[in-house]
Motif scaffolding. Structure first.
Motif: not given
Ligand code: FAD
Length: 504
Positions: A17-19, A188
């Motif tokens: 993901g972006f993070a 993840t």
């Molecule tokens: C319904 C909902 C609405 C939201 N709306 C907002 C909003 O409007 N504004 C806001 O700031 N935040 C919002 N959030 C929170 C936001 O989604 C998260 O803070 C953000 O997505 C975090 O990004 P990330 O990259 O950490 O994780 P994610 O976006 O969850 O990315 C995780 C990545 O890891 C991959 N992955 C998962 N499991 C595995 C594995 N076992 N092995 C390898 N890869 C894996 C996934 O495919 C994905 O690409 C919302 C959350 C939810 C649930």
């Protein structure tokens, strides 16, 4: 199946993901040999789209500190449009709230009794954005690859053991890999992998908030301002067009988010109270229909819309609140969205994730070869993430308690706006960021905790009196006073705040 390939890295980041991508890019820029793995393939659908002034400041900070100049443009709507119009986003001028009552058309009055508009920026160019995550995350991964970081998609970790470095067994279509690495970052976005690999459990029981979401992306969602116009409700003194914002429709049982993108898609979802007995056990379609029919204006918004090709269906979550037992352990750490989540209200997720990315990458840079100081700093990181979740939880829980009483909701939500503006000031003045949203500032945490106790008292009596509401509003006004730089709860503004963000 080919023979197992062995790969050696300093740090493995799981989750593209972006993070996860930004973590990999920052660590690479600090000289670490990094591998990023993703279980899916970009572009892929993801929810979590509305950014905030804090998130934008964090992006700018990361861009400058780690020499990622291309990232800077994504921190404002104007520069995003200029440099990358092909990466879909939406214009987000602020947070808008409109209160609906079951079975009734939307109504309001000249004092905006059922409306609350909080502008962050003063114009479109400086504005925040709604990120179409499929596009934005795919772009970041393209930067990861371009930088020379190993990126493996369609990759699943099947096991991991540490002796003393990690050896992860992974599968990709047609091959198995053994990834050897000193440190592992879980990006993840959920607790599943940590549970599978290390038995680290997630739980919901410490949260005050209890909510779940039902959502998708749609084409052809009616503009809210058109619906207001048809109902002869004036929008003349709105500080901005609420369709260009994080638009919240407040219901008795929860709320709706509407986030428009430039390409006609809209992210639309219900976040509903898990304590609402009438919604328990309903199937997704049934739930969706019931909620739309209950609120005539919502039905109107959606009546000509169609599901967008991705995700192409309505998704229902379980309880959103979760927190893992530990944020770190020997040789591993979790980013905030893996560590826990409260609710999308106030869009704190992206900024919380970015705060974690910034902290964790500094900790690794400073302590990578010193296990003792690494432990000490990771413990501080864990304390921060958990305290941040606790503060967000209380702020959000108060909102759910007040959704049936918009005047109280309005007053309560000002605690969030005051806290976030104070945190923006902290970042703007280049002070140490400390905990996200000021969760380490006892003024903020006491203010929220004491107000929550007061709130429980008035919410307890089913129908709070006008006197109760006035008293509570006055209390909040007094409590936010020392940090209220935006005139929040100034009655002469009539719920229309023209500019609140600390940073331009
Ligand atoms: C319904 C909902 C609405 C939201 N709306 C907002 C909003 O409007 N504004 C806001 O700031 N935040 C919002 N959030 C929170 C936001 O989604 C998260 O803070 C953000 O997505 C975090 O990004 P990330 O990259 O950490 O994780 P994610 O976006 O969850 O990315 C995780 C990545 O890891 C991959 N992955 C998962 N499991 C595995 C594995 N076992 N092995 C390898 N890869 C894996 C996934 O495919 C994905 O690409 C919302 C959350 C939810 C649930």
């Amino acid at each position: 199946m080919r023979e197992t390939q062995h790969h050696h890295y300093d740090i493995l980041v799981a989750g593209g993901g972006f993070a996860g991508s930004l973590t990999a890019l920052i660590l690479h820029s600090q000289g670490f040999k990094v591998c990023l793995i993703e279980k899916d393939q970009h572009p892929r659908f993801a929810i979590g789209e509305s950014s905030t002034p804090v998130a934008d400041m964090q992006l700018r900070d990361i861009a400058v500190k780690y020499n990622l100049p291309w990232l800077y443009d994504f921190s404002r709507y104007g520069s995003w449009q200029q440099s990358h119009p092909e990466i879909v986003c939406g214009l987000k001028r602020g947070f808008s709230f409109f209160k609906h009552y079951p079975g009734k058309d939307f109504i309001t009055d000249a004092d905006h009794k059922n409306e609350l508009l909080v502008a962050a920026s003063t114009d479109d160019i400086q504005s925040d954005t709604n990120w179409l995550r499929a596009d934005f995350d795919a772009f970041l991964v393209s930067k990861v690859k371009e930088t020379g970081i190993t990126y493996l998609d369609l990759t699943k970790i099947t096991s991991g053991k540490r002796t003393p470095d990690w050896e992860f067994e992974c599968t990709r279509p047609g091959e198995t890999l053994a990834i050897h690495t000193a440190f592992f970052i879980d990006a993840t976005g959920n607790g599943i992998l940590l549970d599978q690999l290390l038995g680290v459990k997630s739980a919901s029981d410490s949260f005050l908030t209890d909510s779940f979401a039902v959502y998708s992306h749609f084409n052809g969602v009616a503009r809210w301002t058109d619906i207001l116009k048809k109902a002869c409700i004036t929008t003349d003194d709105f500080p901005y067009d609420p369709d260009n914002s994080a638009l919240h429709q407040i219901l008795d049982e929860g709320w709706i988010w509407m986030l428009r993108f430039n390409d006609k898609r809209t992210s639309f979802g219900f976040a509903l109270s898990g304590r609402e007995q009438s919604l328990k056990g309903l199937q997704t379609d049934e739930l969706w229909d019931i909620m739309c029919k209950k609120y005539p204006a919502i039905n109107n918004i959606l009546k000509d819309s169609k599901l967008a090709h991705a995700p192409g269906k309505i998704i229902q979550t379980g309880r959103l609140q979760r927190k893992i037992a530990n944020c770190f352990g020997p040789g591993w750490a979790a980013l905030p969205h893996t560590a826990g989540f409260v609710d999308p209200l106030f869009s704190s997720g992206i900024a919380h994730s970015l705060a974690g990315v910034q902290k964790l990458t500094v900790i690794l840079k400073e302590n990578f070869n010193d296990p003792e100081s690494l432990y000490t700093d990771l413990k501080k990181y864990e304390d921060a993430v958990f305290a941040e979740l606790k503060l967000i939880d209380r702020l959000v829980a108060g909102c759910y308690l007040t959704m049936a009483h918009f005047e109280i909701f309005n007053a309560w939500s000002m605690l969030y706006f005051a806290a976030t503006i104070a945190y923006e000031q902290r970042l703007l003045q280049k002070k140490p960021p400390g905990y996200f949203l000021g969760a380490d500032d006892t003024y903020i945490t006491d203010m929220v905790q004491e107000s929550y106790a007061d709130l429980l008292e008035i919410i307890d009596c089913q129908q709070p009196s006008d006197e109760d509401i006035k008293r509570f509003t006055k209390l909040v006004r007094e409590r936010i006073k020392p940090i209220n730089t935006a005139g929040l709860l100034n009655p002469s503004f009539k719920n229309m705040y023209r500019h609140t963000a600390a940073a331009l």
